[in-house]
Design a protein around this motif. Structure first.
Motif, PDB file in Angstrom:
ATOM      1  N   PRO B  79      36.790  39.943  47.097  1.00 23.39           N
ATOM      2  CA  PRO B  79      35.730  39.615  46.126  1.00 23.39           C
ATOM      3  C   PRO B  79      36.180  39.747  44.678  1.00 23.39           C
ATOM      4  O   PRO B  79      35.744  38.958  43.831  1.00 23.39           O
ATOM      5  CB  PRO B  79      34.614  40.612  46.450  1.00 23.39           C
ATOM      6  CG  PRO B  79      35.151  41.555  47.452  1.00 23.39           C
ATOM      7  CD  PRO B  79      36.331  40.929  48.087  1.00 23.39           C
ATOM      8  N   GLU B  80      37.054  40.726  44.394  1.00 29.73           N
ATOM      9  CA  GLU B  80      37.446  40.936  42.995  1.00 29.73           C
ATOM     10  C   GLU B  80      38.321  39.808  42.459  1.00 29.73           C
ATOM     11  O   GLU B  80      38.550  39.704  41.272  1.00 29.73           O
ATOM     12  CB  GLU B  80      38.133  42.297  42.824  1.00 29.73           C
ATOM     13  CG  GLU B  80      39.435  42.489  43.571  1.00 29.73           C
ATOM     14  CD  GLU B  80      39.234  43.162  44.933  1.00 29.73           C
ATOM     15  OE1 GLU B  80      38.142  43.017  45.515  1.00 29.73           O
ATOM     16  OE2 GLU B  80      40.194  43.809  45.407  1.00 29.73           O
ATOM     17  N   PHE B  84      33.574  35.445  40.885  1.00 29.23           N
ATOM     18  CA  PHE B  84      32.140  35.247  41.009  1.00 29.23           C
ATOM     19  C   PHE B  84      31.472  36.432  40.317  1.00 29.23           C
ATOM     20  O   PHE B  84      32.045  37.508  40.253  1.00 29.23           O
ATOM     21  CB  PHE B  84      31.685  35.276  42.479  1.00 29.23           C
ATOM     22  CG  PHE B  84      32.212  34.149  43.330  1.00 29.23           C
ATOM     23  CD1 PHE B  84      32.885  33.068  42.777  1.00 29.23           C
ATOM     24  CD2 PHE B  84      32.020  34.175  44.710  1.00 29.23           C
ATOM     25  CE1 PHE B  84      33.364  32.037  43.572  1.00 29.23           C
ATOM     26  CE2 PHE B  84      32.504  33.153  45.512  1.00 29.23           C
ATOM     27  CZ  PHE B  84      33.172  32.086  44.944  1.00 29.23           C
ATOM     28  N   GLY B  85      30.285  36.208  39.826  1.00 32.48           N
ATOM     29  CA  GLY B  85      29.549  37.330  39.232  1.00 32.48           C
ATOM     30  C   GLY B  85      28.329  37.631  40.078  1.00 32.48           C
ATOM     31  O   GLY B  85      27.756  36.733  40.683  1.00 32.48           O
ATOM     32  N   PHE B  94      26.750  50.906  35.389  1.00 30.02           N
ATOM     33  CA  PHE B  94      27.481  52.160  35.512  1.00 30.02           C
ATOM     34  C   PHE B  94      26.819  53.196  34.611  1.00 30.02           C
ATOM     35  O   PHE B  94      26.830  53.057  33.387  1.00 30.02           O
ATOM     36  CB  PHE B  94      28.940  51.960  35.134  1.00 30.02           C
ATOM     37  CG  PHE B  94      29.599  50.860  35.928  1.00 30.02           C
ATOM     38  CD1 PHE B  94      29.565  50.894  37.318  1.00 30.02           C
ATOM     39  CD2 PHE B  94      30.215  49.797  35.313  1.00 30.02           C
ATOM     40  CE1 PHE B  94      30.149  49.879  38.064  1.00 30.02           C
ATOM     41  CE2 PHE B  94      30.795  48.783  36.052  1.00 30.02           C
ATOM     42  CZ  PHE B  94      30.760  48.825  37.429  1.00 30.02           C
ATOM     43  N   HIS B  96      27.535  56.089  33.638  1.00 31.37           N
ATOM     44  CA  HIS B  96      28.350  56.921  32.751  1.00 31.37           C
ATOM     45  C   HIS B  96      28.925  56.118  31.596  1.00 31.37           C
ATOM     46  O   HIS B  96      29.648  56.668  30.780  1.00 31.37           O
ATOM     47  CB  HIS B  96      29.473  57.577  33.541  1.00 31.37           C
ATOM     48  CG  HIS B  96      30.391  56.588  34.213  1.00 31.37           C
ATOM     49  ND1 HIS B  96      29.938  55.674  35.137  1.00 31.37           N
ATOM     50  CD2 HIS B  96      31.709  56.361  34.082  1.00 31.37           C
ATOM     51  CE1 HIS B  96      30.956  54.944  35.549  1.00 31.37           C
ATOM     52  NE2 HIS B  96      32.042  55.332  34.924  1.00 31.37           N
ATOM     53  N   PHE B 105      33.545  46.176  30.861  1.00 28.73           N
ATOM     54  CA  PHE B 105      34.241  46.660  32.064  1.00 28.73           C
ATOM     55  C   PHE B 105      35.218  45.627  32.637  1.00 28.73           C
ATOM     56  O   PHE B 105      36.400  45.897  32.816  1.00 28.73           O
ATOM     57  CB  PHE B 105      33.198  47.052  33.115  1.00 28.73           C
ATOM     58  CG  PHE B 105      33.744  47.764  34.314  1.00 28.73           C
ATOM     59  CD1 PHE B 105      33.892  49.134  34.312  1.00 28.73           C
ATOM     60  CD2 PHE B 105      34.109  47.058  35.459  1.00 28.73           C
ATOM     61  CE1 PHE B 105      34.388  49.803  35.423  1.00 28.73           C
ATOM     62  CE2 PHE B 105      34.611  47.719  36.571  1.00 28.73           C
ATOM     63  CZ  PHE B 105      34.745  49.099  36.551  1.00 28.73           C
ATOM     64  N   ARG B 108      38.135  44.630  30.266  1.00 30.17           N
ATOM     65  CA  ARG B 108      39.199  45.640  30.181  1.00 30.17           C
ATOM     66  C   ARG B 108      40.123  45.515  31.376  1.00 30.17           C
ATOM     67  O   ARG B 108      41.334  45.660  31.259  1.00 30.17           O
ATOM     68  CB  ARG B 108      38.591  47.038  30.156  1.00 30.17           C
ATOM     69  CG  ARG B 108      37.798  47.303  28.902  1.00 30.17           C
ATOM     70  CD  ARG B 108      38.161  48.636  28.273  1.00 30.17           C
ATOM     71  NE  ARG B 108      37.619  48.727  26.918  1.00 30.17           N
ATOM     72  CZ  ARG B 108      36.409  49.225  26.646  1.00 30.17           C
ATOM     73  NH1 ARG B 108      35.651  49.702  27.612  1.00 30.17           N
ATOM     74  NH2 ARG B 108      35.981  49.271  25.404  1.00 30.17           N
ATOM     75  N   LEU B 109      39.539  45.245  32.578  1.00 25.72           N
ATOM     76  CA  LEU B 109      40.367  45.097  33.773  1.00 25.72           C
ATOM     77  C   LEU B 109      41.310  43.908  33.612  1.00 25.72           C
ATOM     78  O   LEU B 109      42.389  43.878  34.186  1.00 25.72           O
ATOM     79  CB  LEU B 109      39.486  44.887  35.007  1.00 25.72           C
ATOM     80  CG  LEU B 109      38.655  46.088  35.445  1.00 25.72           C
ATOM     81  CD1 LEU B 109      37.650  45.682  36.498  1.00 25.72           C
ATOM     82  CD2 LEU B 109      39.553  47.191  35.977  1.00 25.72           C
ATOM     83  N   ARG B 110      40.866  42.920  32.828  1.00 25.60           N
ATOM     84  CA  ARG B 110      41.709  41.744  32.618  1.00 25.60           C
ATOM     85  C   ARG B 110      42.669  41.942  31.452  1.00 25.60           C
ATOM     86  O   ARG B 110      43.337  41.007  31.028  1.00 25.60           O
ATOM     87  CB  ARG B 110      40.827  40.521  32.388  1.00 25.60           C
ATOM     88  CG  ARG B 110      40.201  40.023  33.682  1.00 25.60           C
ATOM     89  CD  ARG B 110      38.984  39.149  33.436  1.00 25.60           C
ATOM     90  NE  ARG B 110      38.366  38.712  34.679  1.00 25.60           N
ATOM     91  CZ  ARG B 110      37.649  39.508  35.484  1.00 25.60           C
ATOM     92  NH1 ARG B 110      37.493  40.779  35.179  1.00 25.60           N
ATOM     93  NH2 ARG B 110      37.121  39.042  36.598  1.00 25.60           N
ATOM     94  N   ARG B 111      42.694  43.147  30.912  1.00 21.64           N
ATOM     95  CA  ARG B 111      43.631  43.540  29.856  1.00 21.64           C
ATOM     96  C   ARG B 111      43.583  42.625  28.643  1.00 21.64           C
ATOM     97  O   ARG B 111      44.611  42.223  28.110  1.00 21.64           O
ATOM     98  CB  ARG B 111      45.069  43.592  30.394  1.00 21.64           C
ATOM     99  CG  ARG B 111      45.203  44.530  31.572  1.00 21.64           C
ATOM    100  CD  ARG B 111      46.643  44.831  31.907  1.00 21.64           C
ATOM    101  NE  ARG B 111      46.726  45.694  33.069  1.00 21.64           N
ATOM    102  CZ  ARG B 111      46.425  46.992  33.031  1.00 21.64           C
ATOM    103  NH1 ARG B 111      46.071  47.562  31.909  1.00 21.64           N
ATOM    104  NH2 ARG B 111      46.509  47.713  34.135  1.00 21.64           N
ATOM    105  N   ARG B 153      26.957  41.464  31.619  1.00 19.46           N
ATOM    106  CA  ARG B 153      28.186  41.992  32.210  1.00 19.46           C
ATOM    107  C   ARG B 153      28.850  40.939  33.094  1.00 19.46           C
ATOM    108  O   ARG B 153      30.080  40.893  33.216  1.00 19.46           O
ATOM    109  CB  ARG B 153      27.822  43.238  33.029  1.00 19.46           C
ATOM    110  CG  ARG B 153      28.971  44.001  33.567  1.00 19.46           C
ATOM    111  CD  ARG B 153      28.520  45.287  34.201  1.00 19.46           C
ATOM    112  NE  ARG B 153      27.771  45.072  35.436  1.00 19.46           N
ATOM    113  CZ  ARG B 153      27.394  46.056  36.255  1.00 19.46           C
ATOM    114  NH1 ARG B 153      27.675  47.301  35.954  1.00 19.46           N
ATOM    115  NH2 ARG B 153      26.734  45.793  37.345  1.00 19.46           N
ATOM    116  N   CYS B 154      28.049  40.083  33.729  1.00 20.49           N
ATOM    117  CA  CYS B 154      28.604  39.022  34.576  1.00 20.49           C
ATOM    118  C   CYS B 154      29.059  37.823  33.759  1.00 20.49           C
ATOM    119  O   CYS B 154      30.176  37.340  33.923  1.00 20.49           O
ATOM    120  CB  CYS B 154      27.565  38.552  35.582  1.00 20.49           C
ATOM    121  SG  CYS B 154      27.340  39.685  36.925  1.00 20.49           S
ATOM    122  N   LEU B 157      32.345  37.283  31.730  1.00 23.11           N
ATOM    123  CA  LEU B 157      33.590  36.959  32.430  1.00 23.11           C
ATOM    124  C   LEU B 157      33.686  35.469  32.761  1.00 23.11           C
ATOM    125  O   LEU B 157      34.641  35.036  33.391  1.00 23.11           O
ATOM    126  CB  LEU B 157      33.697  37.779  33.722  1.00 23.11           C
ATOM    127  CG  LEU B 157      33.719  39.292  33.529  1.00 23.11           C
ATOM    128  CD1 LEU B 157      33.652  40.002  34.868  1.00 23.11           C
ATOM    129  CD2 LEU B 157      34.975  39.704  32.788  1.00 23.11           C
TER     130      LEU B 157
END
Lengths: 285, 375
Positions: B79-80, B84-85, B94, B96, B105, B108-111, B153-154, B157
């Motif tokens: 899925p990652e 898809f969102g 999240f 926190h 989020f 950042r994962l996609r740098r 958030r979706c 991306l």
């Protein structure tokens, strides 16, 4: 809630308050008073001075920390992956939990007795190790540092595991899915989502486990060498109180114990607040 | 938003412990389309969504985009990596992380570089009208605001597909309508291909380009909102889309007339005429013809608002006594007992009183008749 307490609600709290005052607050304050007075009742600091200047006594702090900190770290760090894998429940979970809880229910003395016979020089563990030729002579697992450490892990791990499991399984599973859908791998999800959310639970678990381990007494006597290498601080307090009958020094030692525990707990809570700023705001959502 | 030309879901089947949650689910999705999976709980709509997302493994079937196989039950892209969102029913923010960090989020994962992340997050928050909320935490926000963060958030991306799993069901009625309008505007602006899961026919009708009506793991009907609303494929869809007056009936006569079927049905001594637009090859037509030949029972379905109060030359009229009246402003929800001892539901535009006798008539075009065989 607060309105209720102002009214008649306080009555319902009364038994609990009496209980806490009688069994905790009063003995603590009396101990504090004893620790700052001489046996004759004169105020003095000599009890503390005596403890800190006598190397034989002062080193018990280090001896106890050397056992309690590694034991707590092992328990908590080991509990995290176990709890992580069982967070959504799994086959045989009840059986696993059952076996984990047994050491908790048996009590320290029975576990120590068991370890003495199974892990002693002629116990089955040593016989097994020698039979498969991993070691030549019997390995000493008991009556030393390792005996105490192992017993603290046996006693403390189930406790840590159950606490952290309760915490992890309370995390909304959709958060993991959301993280995944946003492009995070399993490891990234753990590092960026689950672990930060587990931090408050881990911190509390560490504190409770540490306090239990730091006040170790029966297993240090039964499984360790209380004459020296595992002469823990609780044992020192015991000796002063019930062998030398000096309750003032014994009280001072207890206060030192409490102070050290407080310092470690504060350190852990500071660490928690650094990582988890949103801690106080978890509620809805 | 990333585009595609062919998104094909073929014969998707999901079995849980021997039970079929989703059966031979096939669908072709056009780029930019807004599709709704509609059905009651347990109909498999969420299962279908989670299978397409890759969050639950599929048993059989295939999902492919532009010829690239995403999942065929054996090999799957996790899925990652599908880009898809998904927006969850409980938002799944999240707790926190601040609003800014929630939206950042995925970036950042996609740098991505810091300035680029800042720019994109700011733009996404602006799109959902949450400028200035960057430093709040989810627990400090209302349900509607949290929902917007989840959407931001979706879409930040730029997903190939945006999936929304009952996103409005935790909101109160007023906010639900507001958010629905906003989702509509957002979809028109961004043109992102969207799958929307709901059990609310109003939401489905209001938002969708196409609706997939589901029941017990099977697709019942796929069509534009107007089509599903006005021309239900079977009794279940009719019932779900607000048809009432579902009565047991017998077919007295059935005549084929081009694309039309002319039927005479009897509901407990009351005769009704129905003119059904069931063209050649329509399963409803074949079903009725078979039922007529077998002398089997059929069922009617008539919208309450299609029942006319007063005499009418074309229809058959019958007398009824009002037993229940709920005032609803524009209309009233009225139940009445007809002479054949059957309860009829209607929505008269003029006020009526309980106990009053009404003359009712129904135009034959408004009566649907379905073979009763498969419930």
């Amino acid at each position: 809630m607060q309105k209720g307490l102002k009214g008649g609600g306080i009555l319902f709290l009364l038994p609990a308050i009496v209980f806490v005052v009688l069994l905790f607050v009063y003995p603590f304050l009396y101990g504090l008073y004893l620790s700052f007075t001489s046996p004759e009742g004169a105020p003095t600091l000599s009890n503390y001075a005596r403890f800190f200047t006598d190397w034989w006594e002062a080193r018990t702090i280090w001896v106890t920390l050397k056992i309690a900190l590694p034991a707590t770290l092992i328990n908590v760090i080991l509990a995290i992956p176990f709890a992580y894998h069982m967070r959504h429940g799994m086959r045989g979970e009840k059986l696993i939990t059952f076996f984990l809880i047994i050491p908790l229910t048996l009590g320290t003395v029975l576990v120590s007795e068991g370890m003495l016979s199974y892990m002693g020089p002629n116990g089955w563990l040593n016989q097994l190790l020698q039979a498969i030729a991993i070691v030549r002579g019997p390995v000493r697992f008991t009556h030393n540092y390792w005996g105490v450490l192992i017993s603290l892990v046996i006693q403390g791990f189930p406790f840590a595991f159950l606490m952290i499991l309760g915490y992890v399984s309370g995390i909304n599973p959709d958060l993991e899915k959301a993280s995944q859908m946003l492009g995070a791998s399993r490891a990234q999800t753990f590092v960026r989502v689950l672990f930060p959310l587990m931090v408050p639970g881990i911190a509390i678990c560490f504190c409770l486990n540490f306090v239990m381990a730091f006040s170790v007494f029966p297993s240090a006597v039964l499984l360790g060498e209380p004459s020296g290498p595992t002469r823990v601080i609780a044992y020192a307090a015991y000796q002063w109180a019930l062998e030398k009958f000096d309750f003032n020094i014994a009280s001072a030692i207890s206060m030192v114990m409490a102070a050290i525990e407080l310092v470690v707990i504060s350190g852990v809570l500071v660490w928690r607040n650094r990582i988890y700023r949103g801690a106080s705001m978890v509620g809805k959502g | 938003m990333k585009e595609f030309s062919r998104f094909i879901v073929k014969e998707l089947t999901k079995e849980f412990e021997g039970k079929t949650a989703l059966s031979r689910f096939s669908l072709e999705i056009a780029n930019g389309e807004f599709i709704t999976f509609l059905g009651p709980s347990g109909c498999g709509k969420s299962t279908a969504l989670n299978c397409i997302a890759g969050l639950i493994p599929i048993t059989h079937g295939e999902i492919s985009i532009d010829g690239e196989c995403i999942d065929d039950g054996k090999n799957k892209i996790p899925p990652e990596k599908r880009s898809f969102g998904m927006v969850f029913q409980n938002y799944a923010l999240f707790p926190h992380l601040s609003v800014f960090n929630n939206v950042a989020f995925g970036l950042r994962l996609r740098r991505l570089s810091k300035p680029l992340i800042h720019e994109k997050v700011t733009a996404a928050l602006k799109l959902v009208h949450l400028e200035g909320h960057e430093n709040k935490f989810p627990a400090q926000m209302s349900g509607g605001e949290q929902q917007r963060v989840a959407i931001a958030r979706c879409i930040v991306l730029e997903p190939r597909l945006l999936m929304l799993d009952e996103p409005l069901s935790n909101l109160d009625a007023k906010l639900r309508t507001e958010m629905r309008n906003e989702l509509h505007t957002l979809h028109t602006r961004l043109g992102v291909t969207t799958i929307y899961v709901t059990h609310d026919q109003q939401e489905a009708l209001a938002l969708s380009d196409r609706i997939v009506v589901m029941r017990l793991g099977h697709i019942q009907q796929v069509g534009a909102p107007g089509q599903v609303y006005a021309d239900p494929a079977n009794l279940f869809v009719a019932d779900f889309m607000g048809f009432k007056n579902i009565w047991d009936a017998s077919l007295g006569a059935l005549r084929e007339n081009g694309d039309m079927l002319e039927a005479e049905v009897t509901v407990k001594s009351m005769k009704l005429k129905a003119r059904l637009r069931y063209p050649q090859g329509d399963p409803r037509r074949d079903g009725l013809i078979a039922a007529f030949k077998a002398g089997a029972a059929v069922k009617t379905a008539i919208r309450p608002e299609d029942i006319h109060v007063g005499r009418d030359e074309t229809g058959v009229s019958m007398r009824s006594r009002v037993t229940l009246m709920e005032y609803q402003g524009q209309t009233s929800y009225v139940s009445a007992l007809m002479e054949n001892d059957t309860i009829v539901e209607l929505r008269p535009s003029t006020p009526v009183r309980v106990g009053e006798t009404l003359e009712l008539s129904i135009a034959p075009e408004k009566v649907f008749v379905f073979a009763a065989g498969r419930e």
